[in-house]
Scaffold this motif. Structure first.
Motif, mmCIF file in Angstrom:
data_model
loop_
_atom_site.group_PDB
_atom_site.id
_atom_site.type_symbol
_atom_site.label_atom_id
_atom_site.label_comp_id
_atom_site.label_asym_id
_atom_site.label_seq_id
_atom_site.Cartn_x
_atom_site.Cartn_y
_atom_site.Cartn_z
ATOM 1 N N UNK A 1 -38.227 -4.273 24.414
ATOM 2 C CA UNK A 1 -38.000 -5.454 23.578
ATOM 3 C C UNK A 1 -36.742 -6.146 24.076
ATOM 4 N N UNK A 2 -36.704 -7.473 23.905
ATOM 5 C CA UNK A 2 -35.586 -8.262 24.421
ATOM 6 C C UNK A 2 -35.244 -9.332 23.395
ATOM 7 N N UNK B 1 -33.353 -5.480 17.323
ATOM 8 C CA UNK B 1 -33.400 -4.369 18.290
ATOM 9 C C UNK B 1 -33.545 -3.019 17.600
ATOM 10 N N UNK B 2 -32.877 -2.839 16.469
ATOM 11 C CA UNK B 2 -33.007 -1.550 15.772
ATOM 12 C C UNK B 2 -34.453 -1.314 15.330
ATOM 13 N N UNK C 1 -39.653 1.165 21.457
ATOM 14 C CA UNK C 1 -39.425 0.307 22.621
ATOM 15 C C UNK C 1 -38.028 0.516 23.213
ATOM 16 N N UNK C 2 -37.947 0.410 24.521
ATOM 17 C CA UNK C 2 -36.667 0.351 25.226
ATOM 18 C C UNK C 2 -36.014 -0.986 24.891
ATOM 19 N N UNK C 3 -34.677 -1.038 24.917
ATOM 20 C CA UNK C 3 -33.991 -2.252 24.473
ATOM 21 C C UNK C 3 -33.306 -3.003 25.617
ATOM 22 N N UNK C 4 -33.442 -4.324 25.589
ATOM 23 C CA UNK C 4 -32.762 -5.195 26.559
ATOM 24 C C UNK C 4 -32.226 -6.426 25.827
ATOM 25 N N UNK C 5 -31.232 -7.090 26.425
ATOM 26 C CA UNK C 5 -30.654 -8.281 25.804
ATOM 27 C C UNK C 5 -30.363 -9.355 26.847
ATOM 28 N N UNK C 6 -30.577 -10.618 26.462
ATOM 29 C CA UNK C 6 -29.977 -11.761 27.144
ATOM 30 C C UNK C 6 -28.633 -12.000 26.452
ATOM 31 N N UNK C 7 -27.528 -11.960 27.183
ATOM 32 C CA UNK C 7 -26.233 -12.166 26.522
ATOM 33 C C UNK C 7 -25.225 -12.841 27.436
ATOM 34 N N UNK C 8 -24.270 -13.518 26.813
ATOM 35 C CA UNK C 8 -23.133 -14.150 27.510
ATOM 36 C C UNK C 8 -23.578 -15.173 28.555
#
Lengths: 354, 354
Positions: free
Chosen positions: A158-159, A176-177, A184-191
């Motif tokens: 998940x993103x 995400x939690x 699901x494995x966790x990913x982020x778009x950040x900064x």
């Protein structure tokens, strides 16, 4: 070669004068989308900002309209076409995100399309707030109650887009939690444009990766370097949008795990080429060609949870091999825009030849 | 189509779903060179500067050694190979400079090689000072006395690198005045790293173009805008070297004539692709796709003295046509690294097909 025991019909490929590298792994793409944004590209070259276009209903939301209008079969055909483009640039494994549906049916159709085309699906259920919802929290209520359960059966990860105008860090945490609890494995778009707390959130939740990082400052660099979260650089997007480039040298020097990806999408990175991305890694991020190659093979495979099978030419690994028509493998990064991929082998079969 | 009177055998090309643009014109390349500089690319990504490498005998001088070691036939074969690369990216006309010989025999061999491969030769006799000479003036004595006479029979234009560590403006004036007297059109490399007086010199001598301009300030912009000298932008070189980008918007707003070129060379721009250059023009120089297309077709043809025959799809112009496998011609700039050239027609004949 004489000692190899090969059964059945074997096709020999003459690799003389070529260089062999592992099949490239693109760990961050938005390869499932309807229509293009050539008109927006034109307008942005005249000075319109990405955030202005987004606020005016352009940007991601214009792709949402076109993606919703496409059916399942058309979406699958689109990802298959893009897979062909990627293969011609040496990409043998790609991740593909949803996030242009933002309704139940289209989000699931995107995940199925990526899977059907041989990609690794990521549910980017929290990419933007669609126009039907008044605010991000109301949309997240819907996404987590109505979509997550089915999405978790199709996607591996998940993103979320943690950014001003998209989702804040608290909303990212909530999304995400719930996704983590669904397996699901966790990913982020950040900064990407602003430091909005995505990096500490990624570390706290032990995410697999945090992607973009164009404006990550020294504190984020230190924190990432002492974590197991992979920093994924997307220099094509920074090039298209005129953003600063991510602090790649600082992250590498501090000991962070780093990967490279195209961010292939119709708005901010209409580029499926990891070789172009490697050139930018060397010329804009200060990475060496060897660091760039590692970042889009074995390290990218790690982001996709496949470092034990992909990204290396080694016993026990998949026979995913790119033959470069070049006297030196570094042409991958050195020869910008070059047509250097002579042949691509995936799982031992010749799947592309120039 | 029904009214066309075509004699003899005619090959029809199905252009449905494609976009047609004029054959691209690359007005600034160093396409005749021995060896590559992949090792230098690797070292520069680690922080070594272009000027440091040049001072240490790398850079241009390492290519001079390799180019001198190649014979006439090999140099011709090299330019022919590069012409094929360019054609695959839609370039139907290219200029090619000498400047990697810097001795009589190799300079002339480079000009012959460019001509034999179908390019338009420019004598870049003042590219760098070769190691046999103590200083720039002594080398210019040699070049103007021993090479100019023969070079002027082969080349259409002369070019000089006005830069710290190469030739100063007074040396540039001496070289260009002698070349003008020998009948050559004048061009200059100027303001790449330092504002060294190349722009006022170009205007004073009524040069056809002044190329690079990465560090040109407001006074140079004003002067160029009120002159007939074309400003040629080479954004790939600025990308490779991490230079500032040239002040393209200021020059266009002030009314200057502008063109775009690849600067294709083994050191600072190993990229033969005008489509990649157009992407950089839009994303880095603030040019629109339409401005970029004009800059590498009709305006580039003007730099090469062929604006009456090349760079337009119009009666009386050469039938040089690129078919793009794209729904919109702006994919040329929008689709970075895309394999969008479906077919290339030159002088009415199909010369490349994907």
């Amino acid at each position: 070669m004489r000692d190899l025991r090969l059964a059945g019909d074997v096709e020999e490929i003459d690799g003389r004068g070529h260089a062999a590298i592992p099949g490239l792994v693109d760990c961050h793409t938005h390869a499932c989308f309807g229509a293009d944004r050539a008109e927006e590209f034109d307008r942005r070259s005249g000075g319109a900002s990405y955030e202005e276009l987004h606020a005016a209903g352009g940007g991601i939301l214009s792709t949402v309209r076109a993606t919703r209008a496409a059916g399942q079969d058309e979406l699958t055909a689109i990802v298959e076409r893009h897979r062909g483009w990627m293969l011609a640039h040496g990409t043998t494994t790609f991740e593909g995100k949803s996030g242009y549906g933002l309704d139940r049916e289209t989000e699931l159709a995107q995940l199925r399309a990526v899977k059907a085309a041989g990609g690794i699906p990521t549910w980017l259920g929290a990419h933007a707030v669609p126009p039907e919802f008044d605010n991000a929290d109301a949309y997240l209520d819907f996404a987590l109650e109505e979509v997550l359960h089915e999405a978790a059966k199709l996607a591996e990860a998940a993103d979320v887009f943690v950014e001003r105008g998209a989702f804040d860090a608290e909303q990212g945490r909530r999304y995400l939690e719930a996704c983590r609890d669904a397996g699901l494995t966790l990913r982020l778009h950040a900064d990407q444009f602003t430091e909005g707390g995505g990096v500490p959130l990624a570390i706290e939740l032990n995410a697999r990766s945090v992607d973009h990082l164009e404006v990550t400052g020294p504190e984020g660099v230190r924190a990432l370097a002492s974590s197991d979260v992979t920093a994924v650089f997307l220099p094509v997007a920074a090039l298209f949008l005129g953003c600063p480039m991510p602090p790649a040298r600082a992250l590498i020097a501090a000991g962070a795990i780093v990967a490279l990806a195209t961010d292939f999408n119709p708005g901010s990175a209409f580029c499926e080429s990891l070789p172009v991305t490697c050139n930018l890694a060397c010329t804009q991020l200060g990475m060496s060609p060897a660091e760039a190659l590692v970042a889009c093979t074995v390290n990218a495979a790690h982001v996709l949870g496949r470092a034990d099978r992909l990204g290396r030419l080694a016993p026990g690994f998949a026979a995913d091999i790119v033959l470069l028509d070049a006297p030196d493998w570094r042409y991958l990064a050195y020869h910008l825009g070059g047509d250097h991929v002579a042949a691509v082998v995936k799982d031992g079969a010749l799947v592309h030849r120039r």
